[in-house]
Scaffold this active site. Structure first.
Site, PDB file in Angstrom:
ATOM      1  N   ASP A   1       0.851  -1.192   0.000  1.00  0.00           N
ATOM      2  CA  ASP A   1       0.000   0.000   0.000  1.00  0.00           C
ATOM      3  C   ASP A   1       0.884   1.238   0.000  1.00  0.00           C
ATOM      4  OD1 ASP A   1      -2.486   1.120   0.060  1.00  0.00           O
ATOM      5  OD2 ASP A   1      -2.891   0.674   2.165  1.00  0.00           O
TER       6      ASP A   1
ATOM      7  N   LYS B   1      -0.972  -0.738  -4.134  1.00  0.00           N
ATOM      8  CA  LYS B   1      -2.335  -0.212  -4.032  1.00  0.00           C
ATOM      9  C   LYS B   1      -2.230   1.285  -3.775  1.00  0.00           C
ATOM     10  CE  LYS B   1      -5.117  -0.729  -0.308  1.00  0.00           C
ATOM     11  NZ  LYS B   1      -5.383   0.695   0.014  1.00  0.00           N
TER      12      LYS B   1
ATOM     13  N   GLU C   1      -4.706   4.709  -2.815  1.00  0.00           N
ATOM     14  CA  GLU C   1      -6.013   5.295  -2.520  1.00  0.00           C
ATOM     15  C   GLU C   1      -6.309   6.272  -3.653  1.00  0.00           C
ATOM     16  OE1 GLU C   1      -6.735   6.649   1.447  1.00  0.00           O
ATOM     17  OE2 GLU C   1      -6.021   4.761   2.308  1.00  0.00           O
TER      18      GLU C   1
ATOM     19  N   GLU D   1     -14.229   0.356  -0.393  1.00  0.00           N
ATOM     20  CA  GLU D   1     -14.299   0.341   1.072  1.00  0.00           C
ATOM     21  C   GLU D   1     -15.499   1.127   1.589  1.00  0.00           C
ATOM     22  OE1 GLU D   1     -10.620   1.232   3.106  1.00  0.00           O
ATOM     23  OE2 GLU D   1     -11.607   1.285   5.069  1.00  0.00           O
TER      24      GLU D   1
HETATM   25  O1  KIV Z   1      -4.659  -0.284   4.462  1.00  0.00           O
HETATM   26  C1  KIV Z   1      -5.444  -1.241   4.346  1.00  0.00           C
HETATM   27  O2  KIV Z   1      -5.346  -2.265   5.038  1.00  0.00           O
HETATM   28  C2  KIV Z   1      -6.504  -1.127   3.369  1.00  0.00           C
HETATM   29  C3  KIV Z   1      -7.552  -2.171   3.375  1.00  0.00           C
HETATM   30  C4  KIV Z   1      -8.480  -1.960   4.506  1.00  0.00           C
HETATM   31  C5  KIV Z   1      -8.260  -2.259   2.078  1.00  0.00           C
HETATM   32  O3  KIV Z   1      -6.518  -0.215   2.614  1.00  0.00           O
END
Ligand code: KIV
Length: 268
Positions: free
Chosen positions: A79, A109, A111, A178
């Site tokens: 992330d 990932k 946002e 989400e």
């Molecule tokens: O940071 C995270 O764990 C997330 C998930 C909740 C999708 O973005």
């Protein structure tokens, strides 16, 4: 081995859980979960910050590398933390690339919002698979005023549908939805050719994700849409109390935990 292309193969829903360290990633992988997400939720779940905003690039990189070393089959998605993307385009792509190159992530990932469509295209073009993320995006907590359900008004719901399509067209290989209404998640899933992975988004997504602390019962609090499938916190407390009692009572270490070297005599 799970690949970004293979995520939608088969009829079973995609499973994704977060992990922030090697032993947890190994358990998640061994259990047959498709995707290990090294989420910036580590801010709350593992680093004791009040939000995800203080999470640094180095924290994500180090934990992604540990998770990747411990994972054999699952796809490892790193992330991108607050401000590691979205400020400067070249820096965003370089940071995402470092998560693949140095931390061994399979994908990143981000946002998402209107500002990440071109970033998603750029990353995808240079070979960085992108998982998009719409609905509640916790890095926007200061504008959202809390971790509330998103897409509940017609305009907001339509914006999420449009943005989902734009990110899919830009090359995202999947999309996290989400904390949005189930009927909105269902409509997005229907409209997209890439898989959706829901958290608090109802049953109609192509897959589901939870924060590991919520799923196994490790945290003290979990959101209303999460389900606890175990009581790891309770089990850890029991084990730690048993250890404390064994040490204070002198029961541990016992003979079988110790070694006396017969050749060592008259040491003083
Ligand atoms: O940071 C995270 O764990 C997330 C998930 C909740 C999708 O973005």
């Amino acid at each position: 081995m799970t690949t970004t292309r293979g995520l939608r193969e088969g009829d079973d829903p995609i499973t994704m859980l977060t992990a922030y360290d090697a032993p947890t990633a190994a358990v998640v992988d061994e259990a047959g979960i498709d995707v290990v997400l090294v989420g910036d939720s580590m801010g709350n779940a593992a680093l004791c910050y009040d939000s995800t905003l203080p999470v640094t690039f180095d924290e994500v990189a180090s934990r992604t590398a540990a998770a990747a070393r411990a994972t054999e089959d699952a796809l490892v998605v790193a992330d991108m933390p607050f401000l590691s993307f979205g400020v400067d385009e070249a820096e965003s792509v370089r940071n995402a690339g470092r998560l693949l190159k140095e931390a061994n992530a399979d994908a990143v990932k981000i946002e998402s919002g209107p500002h990440t469509v071109e970033t998603t295209r750029h990353m995808t073009e240079v070979g960085i698979p992108v998982m998009a993320h719409l609905g509640l995006t916790p890095q926007h907590v200061n504008q959202l005023g809390g971790y509330t359900r998103q897409g509940t008004e017609q305009d907001a719901a339509e914006e999420i549908i449009d943005l989902a399509g734009a990110h899919a067209d830009a090359g995202a290989f999947s999309l996290v939805l989400e904390h949005v209404p189930a009927n909105l998640a269902s409509a997005v899933t229907e409209a997209l050719s890439i898989p959706t992975i829901g958290i608090g988004a109802g049953p109609d997504c192509d897959g589901q994700v939870l924060v590991i602390n919520d799923a196994v019962g490790l945290g003290e609090w979990s959101p209303p849409f999460a389900k606890q499938f175990g009581d790891v916190r309770g089990e850890m407390v029991e084990a730690v109390e048993a250890y404390e009692e064994a040490v204070t009572s002198g029961e541990f270490p016992a003979e079988e935990h110790s070694h006396v070297e017969e050749d060592l005599e008259d040491l003083y």
